[in-house]
Design a protein around this motif. Structure first.
Motif, PDB file in Angstrom:
ATOM      1  N   LYS A 165       1.437  -1.601   0.201  1.00  0.00           N
ATOM      2  CA  LYS A 165       0.000   0.612  -0.387  1.00  0.00           C
ATOM      3  C   LYS A 165       0.785   1.365   0.065  1.00  0.00           C
ATOM      4  O   LYS A 165       0.365   2.539  -0.192  1.00  0.00           O
ATOM      5  CB  LYS A 165      -0.853  -0.138   1.231  1.00  0.00           C
ATOM      6  CG  LYS A 165      -2.109  -0.989   0.984  1.00  0.00           C
ATOM      7  CD  LYS A 165      -2.263  -1.054   2.568  1.00  0.00           C
ATOM      8  CE  LYS A 165      -3.848  -1.733   2.983  1.00  0.00           C
ATOM      9  NZ  LYS A 165      -4.513  -2.285   4.087  1.00  0.00           N
ATOM     10  N   ASP A 166       2.420   0.702  -0.138  1.00  0.00           N
ATOM     11  CA  ASP A 166       2.941   2.153   0.741  1.00  0.00           C
ATOM     12  C   ASP A 166       3.665   2.659  -1.629  1.00  0.00           C
ATOM     13  O   ASP A 166       4.039   1.693  -1.963  1.00  0.00           O
ATOM     14  CB  ASP A 166       4.216   2.071   1.158  1.00  0.00           C
ATOM     15  CG  ASP A 166       4.867   3.116   1.829  1.00  0.00           C
ATOM     16  OD1 ASP A 166       5.741   3.845   0.314  1.00  0.00           O
ATOM     17  OD2 ASP A 166       5.331   3.359   2.609  1.00  0.00           O
ATOM     18  N   SER A 167       3.413   3.754  -1.584  1.00  0.00           N
ATOM     19  CA  SER A 167       3.537   4.643  -3.245  1.00  0.00           C
ATOM     20  C   SER A 167       4.586   3.919  -3.244  1.00  0.00           C
ATOM     21  O   SER A 167       5.760   4.003  -4.486  1.00  0.00           O
ATOM     22  CB  SER A 167       2.733   6.061  -3.225  1.00  0.00           C
ATOM     23  OG  SER A 167       3.336   6.393  -2.212  1.00  0.00           O
ATOM     24  N   GLN A 168       5.577   4.673  -2.015  1.00  0.00           N
ATOM     25  CA  GLN A 168       7.375   4.501  -1.970  1.00  0.00           C
ATOM     26  C   GLN A 168       8.069   3.825  -2.995  1.00  0.00           C
ATOM     27  O   GLN A 168       8.491   2.608  -3.535  1.00  0.00           O
ATOM     28  CB  GLN A 168       8.086   5.013  -1.224  1.00  0.00           C
ATOM     29  CG  GLN A 168       9.807   5.407  -1.309  1.00  0.00           C
ATOM     30  CD  GLN A 168       9.980   6.288  -0.402  1.00  0.00           C
ATOM     31  OE1 GLN A 168       9.745   6.196   0.985  1.00  0.00           O
ATOM     32  NE2 GLN A 168      11.418   6.976  -0.416  1.00  0.00           N
ATOM     33  N   ALA A 169       7.758   2.671  -1.717  1.00  0.00           N
ATOM     34  CA  ALA A 169       7.895   1.309  -1.845  1.00  0.00           C
ATOM     35  C   ALA A 169       7.618   0.237  -2.992  1.00  0.00           C
ATOM     36  O   ALA A 169       8.014  -0.304  -3.636  1.00  0.00           O
ATOM     37  CB  ALA A 169       7.603   0.275  -0.657  1.00  0.00           C
ATOM     38  N   MET A 170       6.184   0.136  -3.650  1.00  0.00           N
ATOM     39  CA  MET A 170       5.801   0.368  -4.759  1.00  0.00           C
ATOM     40  C   MET A 170       6.971   1.175  -6.034  1.00  0.00           C
ATOM     41  O   MET A 170       6.601  -0.412  -7.258  1.00  0.00           O
ATOM     42  CB  MET A 170       4.147   0.578  -5.551  1.00  0.00           C
ATOM     43  CG  MET A 170       3.723  -0.362  -4.319  1.00  0.00           C
ATOM     44  SD  MET A 170       3.890  -1.902  -4.707  1.00  0.00           S
ATOM     45  CE  MET A 170       4.671  -2.298  -3.335  1.00  0.00           C
ATOM     46  N   ALA A 171       7.176   2.510  -6.547  1.00  0.00           N
ATOM     47  CA  ALA A 171       8.160   2.607  -7.069  1.00  0.00           C
ATOM     48  C   ALA A 171       9.758   1.947  -7.322  1.00  0.00           C
ATOM     49  O   ALA A 171       9.855   1.539  -8.381  1.00  0.00           O
ATOM     50  CB  ALA A 171       7.796   4.079  -6.819  1.00  0.00           C
ATOM     51  N   ILE A 172       9.856   1.891  -6.171  1.00  0.00           N
ATOM     52  CA  ILE A 172      10.800   0.932  -5.090  1.00  0.00           C
ATOM     53  C   ILE A 172      10.987  -0.340  -6.249  1.00  0.00           C
ATOM     54  O   ILE A 172      12.153  -0.776  -6.586  1.00  0.00           O
ATOM     55  CB  ILE A 172      11.508   1.136  -4.669  1.00  0.00           C
ATOM     56  CG1 ILE A 172      11.658   2.509  -4.139  1.00  0.00           C
ATOM     57  CG2 ILE A 172      12.281   0.038  -3.755  1.00  0.00           C
ATOM     58  CD1 ILE A 172      12.455   2.064  -1.893  1.00  0.00           C
ATOM     59  N   GLY A 173       9.892  -0.925  -5.971  1.00  0.00           N
ATOM     60  CA  GLY A 173       9.804  -1.963  -6.325  1.00  0.00           C
ATOM     61  C   GLY A 173       9.563  -2.788  -7.236  1.00  0.00           C
ATOM     62  O   GLY A 173      10.191  -3.585  -8.482  1.00  0.00           O
ATOM     63  N   GLU A 174       9.027  -1.268  -8.538  1.00  0.00           N
ATOM     64  CA  GLU A 174       8.971  -1.780  -9.927  1.00  0.00           C
ATOM     65  C   GLU A 174      10.117  -1.894 -10.116  1.00  0.00           C
ATOM     66  O   GLU A 174      10.532  -2.694 -11.671  1.00  0.00           O
ATOM     67  CB  GLU A 174       7.913  -0.434 -10.037  1.00  0.00           C
ATOM     68  CG  GLU A 174       8.206  -0.375 -11.720  1.00  0.00           C
ATOM     69  CD  GLU A 174       7.664   0.610 -12.229  1.00  0.00           C
ATOM     70  OE1 GLU A 174       7.510   0.434 -13.824  1.00  0.00           O
ATOM     71  OE2 GLU A 174       7.431   1.679 -11.760  1.00  0.00           O
ATOM     72  N   ARG A 175      11.417  -0.968  -9.594  1.00  0.00           N
ATOM     73  CA  ARG A 175      12.748  -0.664 -10.841  1.00  0.00           C
ATOM     74  C   ARG A 175      13.176  -1.964 -10.196  1.00  0.00           C
ATOM     75  O   ARG A 175      13.911  -2.665 -11.261  1.00  0.00           O
ATOM     76  CB  ARG A 175      12.891   0.565  -9.731  1.00  0.00           C
ATOM     77  CG  ARG A 175      12.762   1.296 -10.014  1.00  0.00           C
ATOM     78  CD  ARG A 175      12.698   2.143 -11.718  1.00  0.00           C
ATOM     79  NE  ARG A 175      13.438   1.983 -12.587  1.00  0.00           N
ATOM     80  CZ  ARG A 175      12.882   1.676 -13.867  1.00  0.00           C
ATOM     81  NH1 ARG A 175      12.306   1.340 -13.749  1.00  0.00           N
ATOM     82  NH2 ARG A 175      13.695   1.090 -14.730  1.00  0.00           N
ATOM     83  N   LEU A 176      13.163  -2.446  -9.276  1.00  0.00           N
ATOM     84  CA  LEU A 176      13.489  -4.325  -8.459  1.00  0.00           C
ATOM     85  C   LEU A 176      13.358  -5.250 -10.005  1.00  0.00           C
ATOM     86  O   LEU A 176      13.795  -5.699  -9.671  1.00  0.00           O
ATOM     87  CB  LEU A 176      13.578  -4.130  -7.350  1.00  0.00           C
ATOM     88  CG  LEU A 176      13.990  -3.837  -5.949  1.00  0.00           C
ATOM     89  CD1 LEU A 176      13.810  -4.160  -4.156  1.00  0.00           C
ATOM     90  CD2 LEU A 176      15.711  -3.674  -5.958  1.00  0.00           C
TER      91      LEU A 176
END
Length: 304
Positions: free
Chosen positions: A127-138
């Motif tokens: 649910k964390d937008s910053q985490a999902m942005a990082i996850g996308e790059r990973l």
């Protein structure tokens, strides 16, 4: 030099390198000592295009010293860094060592960024937008090569968006898959099933489990042969996530659909491997990537 299988190649490379440097020194020495007899007008006597003459001026000393400095630098470089076959140099520098240092530095720099995700649950991270942005790059850097940028996979590469999980789709199972990797093996079963005709009948029975187009007569004949497959897939064909055995009733075909695809699978078997990311990614990065992958089939909204 890791590809060299014996000491000959190390000596070979070292010899060529040193001979090249020595040849440069000899060329400089011979050129410096050679005297060209000039005419009274200080030309060498060579004439081009009727009136173009070559002057007999000496080599500029700065050019000569620059040449010498270059040779000396090359010798110093070879003493300090790898370049002479298997000799590693006084500084013990290597591309692998330099890469490892850069990775460790990057991990240290990023540690504060990932710190707050370490104690969060997968659901909260999703649910964390910053985490999902990082996850996308990973995901793009480590997973998209096989599963695609949209995570929908392809033939022999699982679709991560459809809720069909070979090894289970819970956060813990996804985390385990990412960290430890998976090896999936379907052994050849044609000999255990029987004749080629028996294998084709079995293929039609497997197609019938998912309601796919099939020959009902052949499927009825192949039903008894399914006992060979039931040890992994279960008598109902719904699979076993502990073994990574796929569900044969859901019309999801990882390695291709149809009679021939199933016959080939039963006859030849198949082996797939999901590489382990543990060691390549930090525990915090694996946590974020787990949430990002889990979110594909659970559609959590980002809260901030």
């Amino acid at each position: 030099m890791s590809d060299f299988v014996n000491n000959f190649w190390s000596v070979y490379v070292s010899g060529i390198t040193m001979v090249g440097i020595l040849a440069c020194l000899i060329l400089l020495f011979v050129t410096a000592r050679k005297k060209v007899v000039s005419d009274e007008d200080n030309t060498t006597g060579h004439v081009w295009d009727e009136d173009l003459r070559e002057l007999n001026n000496p080599m500029p000393r700065w050019w000569m010293w620059l040449f010498i400095i270059t040779v000396v630098f090359s010798l110093m470089y070879l003493a300090m860094y790898p370049g002479l076959g298997s000799y590693t140099g006084k500084l013990q520098w290597s591309q692998t060592g330099a890469y490892d240092k850069e990775v460790e530095k990057a991990k240290a720099d990023l540690e504060p960024l990932y710190a707050r995700f370490t104690a969060m649950s997968t659901e909260d991270i999703a649910k964390d937008s910053q985490a999902m942005a990082i996850g996308e790059r990973l995901f793009m850097n480590n997973c998209a090569q096989c599963h695609g940028s949209d995570a929908r996979g392809g033939k022999s590469f699982p679709n991560l968006t459809d809720g069909d999980w070979l090894h289970g789709g819970t956060p813990d199972r996804i985390h385990e898959t990412i960290a430890k990797g998976r090896i999936g093996m379907m052994p050849p079963q044609a000999e255990a099933v029987g004749s080629p005709e028996d294998v084709r009948n079995l293929a039609h029975y497997v197609l019938s489990l998912s309601g796919s187009p099939h020959d009902s007569v052949k499927a009825s004949l192949g039903k008894s042969k399914f006992t060979t497959c039931a040890a992994c897939h279960g008598m109902d064909g719904k699979g076993n996530t502990m073994l990574g055995a796929p569900n044969l009733t859901d019309d999801v075909w990882l390695h291709g659909w149809g009679e021939q695809a199933i016959v080939d699978m039963v006859t030849n078997g198949k082996m797939n491997q999901m590489p382990a990311q543990e060691g390549k990614l930090t525990p915090a990065q694996i946590n974020v990537l787990t949430a990002y992958v889990w979110n594909f089939s659970h559609k959590q909204g980002s809260a901030n």
